[in-house]
Design an enzyme around this catalytic site. Structure first.
Site, PDB file in Angstrom:
ATOM      1  N   ARG A 145       4.761   0.924  -0.460  1.00  0.00           N
ATOM      2  CA  ARG A 145       4.833   2.039   0.473  1.00  0.00           C
ATOM      3  C   ARG A 145       5.880   1.699   1.530  1.00  0.00           C
ATOM      4  NH1 ARG A 145      -0.802   1.006  -0.237  1.00  0.00           N
ATOM      5  NH2 ARG A 145      -1.891   2.732  -1.285  1.00  0.00           N
ATOM      6  N   LYS A 170      -2.863   0.472   3.525  1.00  0.00           N
ATOM      7  CA  LYS A 170      -3.429   1.789   3.813  1.00  0.00           C
ATOM      8  C   LYS A 170      -4.947   1.772   3.892  1.00  0.00           C
ATOM      9  CE  LYS A 170      -3.166   6.555   2.087  1.00  0.00           C
ATOM     10  NZ  LYS A 170      -2.566   7.447   1.062  1.00  0.00           N
ATOM     11  N   HIS A 245       9.637   8.013  -0.082  1.00  0.00           N
ATOM     12  CA  HIS A 245       8.335   7.633  -0.647  1.00  0.00           C
ATOM     13  C   HIS A 245       8.317   7.804  -2.164  1.00  0.00           C
ATOM     14  CE1 HIS A 245       4.034   6.919  -0.831  1.00  0.00           C
ATOM     15  NE2 HIS A 245       3.882   8.047  -1.500  1.00  0.00           N
ATOM     16  N   ARG A 248       8.424   5.036  -4.816  1.00  0.00           N
ATOM     17  CA  ARG A 248       7.143   4.462  -5.262  1.00  0.00           C
ATOM     18  C   ARG A 248       6.636   5.198  -6.500  1.00  0.00           C
ATOM     19  NH1 ARG A 248       2.432   1.730  -3.452  1.00  0.00           N
ATOM     20  NH2 ARG A 248       0.485   2.906  -3.537  1.00  0.00           N
ATOM     21  N   HIS A 279      -3.748   0.860  -4.949  1.00  0.00           N
ATOM     22  CA  HIS A 279      -4.648   2.007  -5.029  1.00  0.00           C
ATOM     23  C   HIS A 279      -6.092   1.535  -5.127  1.00  0.00           C
ATOM     24  CE1 HIS A 279      -1.306   4.860  -6.688  1.00  0.00           C
ATOM     25  NE2 HIS A 279      -1.354   4.861  -5.375  1.00  0.00           N
ATOM     26  N   TYR A 288       0.106  10.191  -9.844  1.00  0.00           N
ATOM     27  CA  TYR A 288       1.533   9.924  -9.783  1.00  0.00           C
ATOM     28  C   TYR A 288       2.217  10.305 -11.093  1.00  0.00           C
ATOM     29  CZ  TYR A 288       1.659   7.039  -5.520  1.00  0.00           C
ATOM     30  OH  TYR A 288       1.637   6.597  -4.230  1.00  0.00           O
TER      31      TYR A 288
END
Length: 311
Positions: A145, A170, A245, A248, A279, A288
């Site tokens: 990220r 995150k 972003h 990624r 994740h 994704y």
């Protein structure tokens, strides 16, 4: 009320209070700092619904979801300020309709990534060029990220084991990110140039600005947008525009494409990719991949071959 220093001080108090309650507020803190800057620049001393909307709808062309996120951050702060100063107006919930308009990932081709690196090489001074080349290359090669890359310190680069230590991400987790030897080589060259430019570091950051300070998310976004435009990379639809972003997303899709092409069991490998990306659940990784037609085609051919082999 005046915005300096009282509004800035109120923002500090608000963030300290929320964080004491367990909220991280990384994005909200950054956004609200930008909101206070906006008020200062326009000579506004008391937040209003109009000023909140004017700021939240920046930049032009931003997605509705992004505008709603910005307004939501202001709404919480405004409610806090209203308890101190009744003149502060609190935007109503739902003032910006937030529908299911999550941005479609822009999947960069190898040629587009090379074009971005080439444009970054033309930046001046040389350290700025090297910083953005390294940042873009690192994101494309590791799937980090942007915020994780900004937060990296020099001590997070383990040259002996060729990996990065990504801390407090995150979901407040840390992870190890192994790097390809070519990526490690690029990072070694960058740190050598960085140390020559700043032999006495102003901060511990791995990637630094020309002043030796840690990079700012807002500046990165503006610079990347300009580099993409210069590289001839344009939006594909209203919901699909080139964002940093999405390097990624591109890394995740390219990884799974390689698995399919190599005949690997992609389903069995997916939890590993999820862990690598940080994740909490493989379902986030699968999202994704839903925007990659080439990947869906390979998966379909794999299914056809499997069905054809059944008795």
């Amino acid at each position: 009320m005046s915005t300096q220093p009282s509004l800035r001080a109120h923002l500090d108090d608000y963030l300290a209070l929320r964080r004491a309650l367990g909220f991280k507020l990384h994005n909200a803190g950054r956004l609200l700092g930008q909101f206070v800057d906006y008020l200062d620049e326009h000579g506004l001393h008391t937040p209003t619904i109009d000023s909140a909307l004017a700021w939240a709808t920046l930049p032009t062309g931003a997605s509705t979801s992004w505008r709603a996120i910005r307004l939501s951050a202001v709404r919480g702060f405004a409610a806090y300020l209203h308890s101190i100063d009744p003149r502060v107006e609190v935007p109503a919930a739902g003032l910006i309709h937030h529908g299911p308009d999550r941005a479609t990932p822009y999947l960069y081709s190898d040629e587009e990534i090379r074009a971005l690196l080439q444009e970054a090489a033309a930046l001046r001074p040389a350290l700025r060029a090297a910083t953005y080349q390294t940042l873009i290359g690192l994101l494309a090669a590791s799937g980090l990220r942007v915020g994780e890359a900004i937060a990296l310190d020099s001590t997070d680069l383990d040259t002996e084991h060729e990996l990065l230590v990504v801390r407090h991400t995150k979901f407040d987790k840390s992870r190890l990110v192994p790097l390809h030897p070519s990526t490690m080589g690029a990072l070694r060259r960058y740190t050598g140039l960085r140390d020559q430019a700043h032999p006495r570091p102003a901060c511990p950051a791995l990637l630094v600005s020309t002043t030796g300070a840690r990079l700012l998310h807002s500046n990165i976004g503006l610079t990347f947008t300009r580099l993409a435009r210069q590289a001839g990379i344009v939006r594909r639809s209203a919901a699909c525009r080139p964002r940093i972003h999405d390097l990624r997303h591109s890394f995740a899709v390219a990884t799974v494409l390689d698995w399919y092409r190599d005949g690997a069991d992609a389903a069995a490998m997916m939890p590993k990719l999820s862990t690598y990306l940080g994740h909490t659940d493989p379902k986030h990784t699968y999202w994704y991949l839903s925007a990659a037609p080439e990947l869906m085609a390979l998966a379909g051919r794999r299914l056809d071959a499997h069905l054809a082999g059944q008795p």
